[in-house]
Design an enzyme around this catalytic site. Structure first.
Site, PDB file in Angstrom:
ATOM      1  CE  LYS A 126     -35.164  48.364  70.816  1.00  0.00           C
ATOM      2  NZ  LYS A 126     -33.941  48.958  71.407  1.00  0.00           N
ATOM      3  CG  HIS A 183     -29.885  59.976  66.233  1.00  0.00           C
ATOM      4  ND1 HIS A 183     -30.673  58.859  66.119  1.00  0.00           N
ATOM      5  CD2 HIS A 183     -28.992  59.918  65.226  1.00  0.00           C
ATOM      6  CE1 HIS A 183     -30.256  58.135  65.086  1.00  0.00           C
ATOM      7  NE2 HIS A 183     -29.243  58.764  64.525  1.00  0.00           N
ATOM      8  CB  THR A 207     -35.809  52.452  69.760  1.00  0.00           C
ATOM      9  OG1 THR A 207     -34.671  52.557  70.629  1.00  0.00           O
ATOM     10  CG2 THR A 207     -35.590  53.310  68.532  1.00  0.00           C
ATOM     11  CE  LYS A 216     -32.550  58.944  77.693  1.00  0.00           C
ATOM     12  NZ  LYS A 216     -33.185  58.444  76.454  1.00  0.00           N
ATOM     13  CE  LYS A 275     -37.141  55.429  79.192  1.00  0.00           C
ATOM     14  NZ  LYS A 275     -37.527  55.591  77.789  1.00  0.00           N
ATOM     15  NE  ARG A 276     -26.117  56.170  78.970  1.00  0.00           N
ATOM     16  CZ  ARG A 276     -24.873  56.181  78.490  1.00  0.00           C
ATOM     17  NH1 ARG A 276     -24.444  55.213  77.704  1.00  0.00           N
ATOM     18  NH2 ARG A 276     -24.042  57.154  78.792  1.00  0.00           N
TER      19      ARG A 276
HETATM   20  C1  F58 Z   1     -31.038  58.542  70.916  1.00  0.00           C
HETATM   21  N1  F58 Z   1     -29.778  59.195  71.061  1.00  0.00           N
HETATM   22  C2  F58 Z   1     -32.206  59.442  71.263  1.00  0.00           C
HETATM   23  N2  F58 Z   1     -27.532  59.199  71.638  1.00  0.00           N
HETATM   24  O1  F58 Z   1     -32.047  59.959  72.563  1.00  0.00           O
HETATM   25  C3  F58 Z   1     -33.491  58.615  71.180  1.00  0.00           C
HETATM   26  O2  F58 Z   1     -34.599  59.433  71.406  1.00  0.00           O
HETATM   27  C4  F58 Z   1     -33.593  57.974  69.805  1.00  0.00           C
HETATM   28  O3  F58 Z   1     -34.649  57.060  69.775  1.00  0.00           O
HETATM   29  C5  F58 Z   1     -32.326  57.211  69.471  1.00  0.00           C
HETATM   30  O4  F58 Z   1     -31.196  58.069  69.586  1.00  0.00           O
HETATM   31  C6  F58 Z   1     -32.341  56.657  68.060  1.00  0.00           C
HETATM   32  O5  F58 Z   1     -32.727  57.639  67.144  1.00  0.00           O
HETATM   33  C7  F58 Z   1     -28.708  58.503  71.523  1.00  0.00           C
HETATM   34  O6  F58 Z   1     -28.790  57.322  71.793  1.00  0.00           O
HETATM   35  C8  F58 Z   1     -26.364  58.678  72.077  1.00  0.00           C
HETATM   36  O7  F58 Z   1     -26.266  57.542  72.501  1.00  0.00           O
HETATM   37  C9  F58 Z   1     -25.157  59.564  72.046  1.00  0.00           C
HETATM   38  C10 F58 Z   1     -24.048  58.900  71.260  1.00  0.00           C
HETATM   39  C11 F58 Z   1     -22.782  59.750  71.260  1.00  0.00           C
HETATM   40  C12 F58 Z   1     -22.324  60.057  72.643  1.00  0.00           C
HETATM   41  C13 F58 Z   1     -23.423  60.704  73.414  1.00  0.00           C
HETATM   42  C14 F58 Z   1     -24.676  59.836  73.439  1.00  0.00           C
END
Ligand code: F58
Length: 806
Positions: free
Chosen positions: A656, A362, A652, A551, A545-546
């Site tokens: 949405k 990811h 994502t 970003k 978003k985060r």
């Molecule tokens: C996200 N990653 C990607 N990671 O940034 C985003 O582009 C993508 O659409 C999404 O995954 C789904 O494929 C993401 O959300 C985390 O939340 C990590 C989880 C583990 C700890 C650090 C953050």
């Protein structure tokens, strides 16, 4: 099939009268109270039970049908699930929403007040955790026998508050009153080992753990939409084993010491790690990961054995998806189970392991690729480290055979990084131990195979596939936006689009229908009014978003300041806007927290200045989560997808928002590219450098100050920030942009701001905007997570549906 042992059970009705009867009966027998004396919490719990019973019956039938079919199962292993509120979903999927409302009102309860008591389990950080939830939703909807495995954190993603504009994190004690949706399954508990040592006994390696912890499972129901299938997501909670309570110490009055081992054990599932893209060097997180993997694999093996006797069949009955590297210890763990515990020879075990597992990546940020110190892993899991070394030896033999004399390649591909410190590279292990590795958008997969995983792609090109992300249309259109859903069903003459989102294309001809356009506009307006932030007539410009520097929330903020300056200068010719930010920053991510603080400072200033009245408002509701997303997304007019190209794996939220009729302003990054390809370049506001250009600029002599010097508006915006007009935090943010600007914010500023003027022009022509908005919805049916699951099935899982009789 007789599921009820000959006893004729009353089927649970979905009519208002039947629902009310059960509601009252549950209130009486299961809460021990009556309508007259019930609290709102009593009413909520009773409602949940009444809905849950209807799904439990389907669950029982699903389990029986799956048992009979002995199919290939899909198991999704994920450290995170952002499931969203359960009540509204379960009401919709059980077909009882109307009956429940009528019954509640008849009993004198206020349905909306009761629904507000539903707490969302925030067991994830962001997109990755939400994707897991959308995939489970689609698997059930498509009748695929599947189980999601995860961790039942006591504390989910922190609650965000703002104190003087600063993010403050509060614990999220989401299940403090017990979760009515949860089914405990104590019989299936597992014992998990840590530490200890290995020895060889009679030719087999034996690991003797130094510490054991219990994994207690419970599950939540995952109903399919428009089908009788109800799958589950099984979550593990760490419990101290009895032996960890020290009675001798307790008797001696050493109360804290008596429970210290128990506390340590239970800490394993205490809290979700809120880190974003920073490798956590914490042993507890590694323990969490192994805890998830060990419990889940034993459960998978237990389920396999219910219907199968021969290990040779394991891989044909089992597809396990590893959601990022967090569960990748499953690879050495399954090798250990098969070789050490079951006595299979290494090669047979390795072939089963490789055919069982697949891996989804990811990220593209090299710093986000997980590694674990060899010392730590070897201490915590001594046998697993030995197995990783054995796998590595075979891998490196293969690399040397294919690329003789390429020592550097061998060094890069090794599962063990040697310099500057010895670390196990989890992504390398993941690719090595699986059949397929997938990226989550076309550009992402292409960049993965040409950059971070290039060496592996050279060795095994066929292992790599792309599976573009998707989102659940049930959750993010139907539940989030009932008004637009009704309008879509009306326009299409069916609601079948909810399980076949490609049908949305039938909306395209309706752009020619003035009354449809006007109803579409009215819905958007009503959704904005319901959100209650800013003037519903203004353009609602949304960035949710985060928080992460890549970003580029800071780019959006520079735009806000630029608009503010234009207003102050007089003669502002832009359209009225409400700019909405939402999102959390990792607690330890200083730069991201600074950006949050700065946004709040700018918002306070802009909103307090009468000059901006009716022109510009900045809002930042705290604690963005699924519940809030479901209110913001249907109200949005403009979707901000402005990451530096080449950094966002997919996104994502972009899907949405577009699906709900927001127009995108964005870079050629992640799935934005695929969205633009579908909605058409005319219905998408593109700006900025592409991934190749960004890479070239960054690897050359990029000088952000040149942009500052050349652009008066940019200079003015940075100058007020640097001058401390928004506090010291602004000075830090400005300095970082001017001195480093790692994510090329200044390089893209002019292109972005000018493109926003095109947004204004489009908005001024409301008929044109509405047409573009409808076309966004009509053309983004591809981004359903049902299509994503179909892609996984075709390219990766090769599992078939099992229908459950209605
Ligand atoms: C996200 N990653 C990607 N990671 O940034 C985003 O582009 C993508 O659409 C999404 O995954 C789904 O494929 C993401 O959300 C985390 O939340 C990590 C989880 C583990 C700890 C650090 C953050």
């Amino acid at each position: 099939m007789d599921l009820r042992n000959g006893v004729e059970l009353r089927s649970l009705g979905t009519s208002p009268a039947a629902f009310k009867e059960d509601l009252l009966s549950n209130l009486y027998y299961r809460r021990g109270t009556t309508v007259e004396s019930a609290s709102a919490q009593d009413a909520y719990e009773t409602l949940a039970l009444t809905v849950r019973d209807r799904l439990a019956e389907r669950r029982a039938r699903t389990a029986a049908a799956h048992y009979a079919a002995n199919p290939r199962w899909v198991y999704y292993l994920s450290a995170e699930y952002l499931l969203g509120p359960q009540l509204e979903q379960n009401l919709l999927y059980s077909g009882t929403a109307e009956a429940a409302r009528t019954a509640l009102e008849a009993c004198g309860f206020a349905p909306d007040e009761i629904a507000a008591l539903d707490v969302e389990p925030g067991l994830g950080n962001g997109g990755l955790g939400r994707l897991a939830a959308c995939l489970l939703d689609s698997l059930a909807t498509m009748d695929i026998p599947a189980v999601g495995y995860g961790i039942r954190y006591d504390l989910g993603i922190f609650k965000q508050e703002f104190h003087d504009g600063r993010q403050v994190e509060r614990p999220d004690d989401w299940a403090f009153q017990g979760d009515p949706w949860e089914f405990p399954a104590p019989d299936d508990r597992q014992v998990v080992g840590f530490y200890g040592s290995t020895s060889v006994v009679g030719g087999r390696t034996v690991w003797t753990p130094g510490e054991t912890v219990l994994g207690e499972p419970s599950h939540l129901l995952v109903p399919g939409y428009g089908t009788a299938t109800v799958n589950i997501v099984r979550l593990w909670r760490a419990q101290a084993s009895e032996a960890s309570f020290d009675l001798t110490r307790f008797a001696a009055g050493q109360y804290a010491e008596a429970v210290q081992d128990a506390v340590r054990a239970e800490n394993i599932s205490k809290v979700l790690y809120p880190d974003d893209s920073t490798p956590a060097g914490r042993e507890l997180r590694l323990k969490q990961q192994y805890f998830l993997v060990s419990c889940s694999l034993r459960d998978i093996v237990r389920r396999f054995r219910l219907r199968n006797g021969d290990w040779a069949d394991f891989a044909s009955k089992t597809a396990i998806q590893l959601n990022d590297t967090h569960p990748v210890l499953a690879i050495p763990e399954l090798m250990r189970l098969l070789v050490d515990e079951e006595g299979l020879d290494w090669d047979h075990a390795w072939s089963l392991v490789r055919r069982t597992f697949n891996y989804t990546c990811h990220t593209l940020l090299p710093e986000a690729l997980e590694t674990w110190p060899v010392d730590m892993l070897g201490r915590l899991l001594p046998r697993h480290l030995e197995i990783i070394y054995l796998i590595n030896a075979e891998l490196l033999d293969e690399v040397r055979a294919r690329f003789p004399d390429d020592l550097d390649r061998v060094r890069r591909m090794s599962l063990i990084q040697e310099e500057p410190t010895r670390q196990v590279r989890m992504a390398n292990l993941a690719v090595t131990g699986t059949t397929r590795t997938n990226g989550v958008a076309a550009l992402h997969t292409q960049l993965l195979t040409s950059t971070v995983l290039r060496d592996f792609h050279d060795l095994w090109p066929d292992r790599f596939v792309n599976v573009t992300n998707g989102v659940s249309p049930r959750r993010f259109v139907r539940l989030a936006d009932p008004l637009v859903s009704a309008l879509i069903s009306d326009g299409l003459g069916t609601d079948r689009w909810l399980s076949d989102l490609s049908l949305l294309s039938g909306l395209a001809p309706l752009v020619a229908d003035a009354s449809f356009r006007s109803r579409w506009r009215d819905v958007k307006r009503a959704n904005k009014a319901a959100l209650g932030l800013g003037d519903p007539a203004a353009l609602l410009d949304v960035m949710v978003k985060r928080f992460h520097e890549y970003k580029r929330q800071q780019l959006k903020l520079l735009h806000v300041i630029t608009l503010y300056h234009r207003i102050l200068a007089g003669g502002y010719d832009g359209v009225p806007r409400t700019v909405l930010f939402g999102g959390k920053a990792a607690p330890a991510y200083h730069a991201a927290k600074n950006i949050i603080h700065l946004i709040n400072a700018v918002a306070a200033r802009v909103n307090a200045d009468p000059a901006t009245d009716g022109l510009l408002t900045v809002v930042f509701p705290a604690n963005y989560n699924i519940t809030l997303a479901e209110r913001v997304i249907p109200a949005a007019d403009l979707s901000e997808q402005i990451s530096m190209a080449g950094k966002e794996a997919s996104g994502t939220g972009n899907m949405k928002l577009s699906l709900n009729g927001a127009l995108t302003i964005g870079t050629l990054d992640g799935a934005n590219i695929e969205i633009r390809d579908r909605v058409g370049a005319d219905n998408f506001f593109l700006f900025g450098l592409n991934a190749a250009e960004a890479l070239t600029l960054r690897s050359g002599d990029y000088r952000p100050r040149d942009h500052y010097a050349a652009d008066g508006e940019l200079r003015a915006a940075l100058d007020v920030i640097s001058a401390g007009a928004f506090g010291g935090v602004g000075q830090e943010v400005a300095a970082s942009l001017l001195d480093r600007d790692e994510y090329l914010t200044l390089a893209d500023y002019r292109s972005y701001v000018d493109r926003q003027s095109d947004v204004d022009a489009a908005w001024r022509d409301q008929e044109r905007w509405t047409t573009m908005s409808i076309l966004n919805t009509a053309r983004t049916g591809y981004f359903s997570s049902d299509r994503t699951v179909a892609d996984y099935l075709t390219h990766i899982w090769h599992a078939s549906p099992v229908r459950v009789d209605a």
